[in-house]
Write an enzyme that holds these catalytic residues in place. Structure first.
Site, PDB file in Angstrom:
ATOM      1  N   VAL A 144       7.108  -1.365  -1.672  1.00  0.00           N
ATOM      2  CA  VAL A 144       8.272  -0.484  -1.566  1.00  0.00           C
ATOM      3  C   VAL A 144       9.217  -0.703  -2.742  1.00  0.00           C
ATOM      4  O   VAL A 144       9.743   0.257  -3.323  1.00  0.00           O
ATOM      5  CB  VAL A 144       9.001  -0.709  -0.225  1.00  0.00           C
TER       6      VAL A 144
ATOM      7  N   VAL B  50      12.355   3.073   9.736  1.00  0.00           N
ATOM      8  CA  VAL B  50      11.578   3.794  10.743  1.00  0.00           C
ATOM      9  C   VAL B  50      10.897   4.996  10.090  1.00  0.00           C
ATOM     10  O   VAL B  50      11.549   5.811   9.439  1.00  0.00           O
ATOM     11  CB  VAL B  50      12.470   4.285  11.912  1.00  0.00           C
TER      12      VAL B  50
ATOM     13  N   ILE C  57      10.042   9.933   6.516  1.00  0.00           N
ATOM     14  CA  ILE C  57      10.600  10.932   7.433  1.00  0.00           C
ATOM     15  C   ILE C  57      12.084  10.629   7.648  1.00  0.00           C
ATOM     16  O   ILE C  57      12.445   9.522   8.055  1.00  0.00           O
ATOM     17  CB  ILE C  57       9.873  10.913   8.789  1.00  0.00           C
TER      18      ILE C  57
ATOM     19  N   GLU D 210      -2.760  -4.834   7.469  1.00  0.00           N
ATOM     20  CA  GLU D 210      -2.653  -6.154   6.861  1.00  0.00           C
ATOM     21  C   GLU D 210      -3.886  -6.989   7.219  1.00  0.00           C
ATOM     22  O   GLU D 210      -4.650  -6.659   8.136  1.00  0.00           O
ATOM     23  CB  GLU D 210      -1.398  -6.863   7.379  1.00  0.00           C
TER      24      GLU D 210
ATOM     25  N   LYS E  73      10.726  -0.344  15.876  1.00  0.00           N
ATOM     26  CA  LYS E  73      11.226   0.961  15.463  1.00  0.00           C
ATOM     27  C   LYS E  73      11.832   1.735  16.637  1.00  0.00           C
ATOM     28  O   LYS E  73      12.857   2.400  16.498  1.00  0.00           O
ATOM     29  CB  LYS E  73      10.095   1.765  14.824  1.00  0.00           C
TER      30      LYS E  73
END
Length: 432
Positions: free
Chosen positions: A14, A132, A136, A190, A205
């Protein structure tokens, strides 16, 4: 106006996505904001590690104090994951007058209320859109665009790993183990996939969404959570025969003064839009009293989709900084009138593995009846084998009653295994 300087904590997928977006689209971002956004520091464990992205000298640091104590850094972007030391770094950043953006679902689900209170006291923003559903924009949608609504229900697919696995099982006939291995090979799972496949990630979430939409703080460990490890090819096929598709759903629904919420593998009607959400994609079905039904859909993970959500939060903060950098942020108040009650009433699919003996079906049905559980359908396949599957679909029942009935049934000699329990999801109406 002066340039805005940000620091990134962590430079994994990220973090590199944020860097890449700013390098590629930075001129557009600067034009929209009317000021230049620069990454001044990036916190990493090893500044000498070779990376796939070239970063100018002097930006990497392994010393958090270089960021916390730097008055020239306006926004700290926490992308480390885990609760510690991320929580401490966010806390120190806010106390030192910095705005914070985080993608950390674990921190926001377990310590978010405390951090939001601290941000209010400091007159600083703490934004967490990327925590979350990846790219989106669900959090900003709930906080802003749907703020005039009383939210009645949120049902979503908010874990891309499990959705990818279930998609491969449904469309390609893979076993769970085969689909998991492929998800790992593709980078969607993972090496230790337990947080995803056991539902923990989705519970984090859902806790965040419940806090935002209903003003009720529910700890993730108090959310009834069931993963997909018991879902087999048999469930996929039975679901198809019954007109359903198997999905891992996260749901919170207001029923009078109570909130029913859970993470559970479920049978979704195959004609509902959620059933068509495939691979690593996420989707959230929302019902508001004014807006009615809507669904948000997109990639729930990945460096660029999640990085996009991070940049969105950064840009929101910079817009706010233009108005007044020292202000108390108004946030949704916590609601003491609503009580979280777990799964509540629902319909269930239960697959038993039983000895193929006369009277087994009748004995199980009778036991269900003793606990006030009526049956919608029974599927019995296999004959002449020592062990056969036996599937029941119930009408609405309290989960506590179902568990009590199953405890009584599993003690019977003819029961080999209660192999799988799925929710049967029903919706009041569908999109037209």
């Amino acid at each position: 106006m002066k340039d805005v300087h940000i620091a990134i904590l962590g430079f994994g997928n990220v973090g590199m996505g944020v860097w890449e977006i700013l390098m590629n689209n930075g001129s557009k971002v600067d034009c929209i904001l009317g000021r230049k956004v620069e990454i001044k520091k990036i916190l990493v464990r090893d500044i000498n590690k070779k990376r796939s992205i070239d970063v100018p000298d002097g930006i990497f640091t392994d010393n958090i104090d270089e960021i916390i104590s730097d008055d020239d850094i306006d926004i700290v972007v926490e992308l480390m994951g885990g609760i510690q030391p991320a929580f401490q770094y966010i806390k120190e950043s806010l106390k030192n007058g910095k705005h914070v953006v985080t993608a950390n679902k674990a921190v926001m689900a377990t310590r978010g209320r405390e951090l939001l209170h601290l941000a209010n006291e400091a007159g600083r923003e703490l934004r967490y859109e990327a925590s979350v559903a990846g790219g989106i924009p669900i959090i900003n949608t709930l906080n802003k665009d749907l703020a005039a609504n009383n939210i009645e229900e949120i049902t979503g697919i908010i874990n891309g790993t499990t959705n990818y696995i279930l998609t491969q099982m449904t469309t390609r006939g893979m076993s769970f183990d085969e689909a998991l291995k492929q998800a790992q090979d593709m980078g969607y799972a993972e090496a230790d996939p337990s947080s995803d496949i056991e539902g923990e990630d989705a519970a984090f979430k859902l806790s965040i969404l419940t806090s935002i939409a209903f003003g009720v703080q529910v700890s993730p460990e108090k959310i009834p959570t069931h993963g997909i490890t018991n879902v087999t090819e048999m469930e996929i096929e039975y679901a198809r025969q019954l007109g359903y598709t198997v999905k891992l759903l996260s749901k919170v629904k207001k029923v009078d003064k109570k909130l029913e919420l859970y993470v559970h593998p479920a049978l979704v009607p195959s004609n509902h839009p959620l059933a068509a959400v495939s691979d690593e994609f996420n989707a959230l079905f929302i019902r508001g009293d004014a807006v009615g039904d809507l669904m948000l859909y997109g990639k729930g993970a990945g460096s660029l989709p999640t990085g996009s959500a991070v940049l969105s939060d950064i840009m929101y903060i910079i817009d706010d900084m233009d108005e007044n950098n020292d202000r108390v942020i108004k946030r949704r108040k916590y609601n003491g009138d609503l009580e979280a009650v777990g799964e509540g009433k629902g319909e269930y699919y239960i697959r038993f593995q039983v000895a193929d003996e006369p009277g087994v079906l009748g004995m199980i049905s009778t036991t269900f009846g003793k606990y006030g559980i009526s049956l919608a359908s029974v599927v019995q396949q296999g004959h002449g084998e020592k062990s056969v599957p036996l599937v029941f679909v119930t009408h609405k029942v309290e989960r506590t009653n179902l568990d009590a009935a199953l405890k009584a049934i599993e003690n019977c000699d003819f029961i080999e295994d209660i192999a799988c329990i799925l929710k049967v999801e029903k919706f009041k109406r569908f999109f037209k």
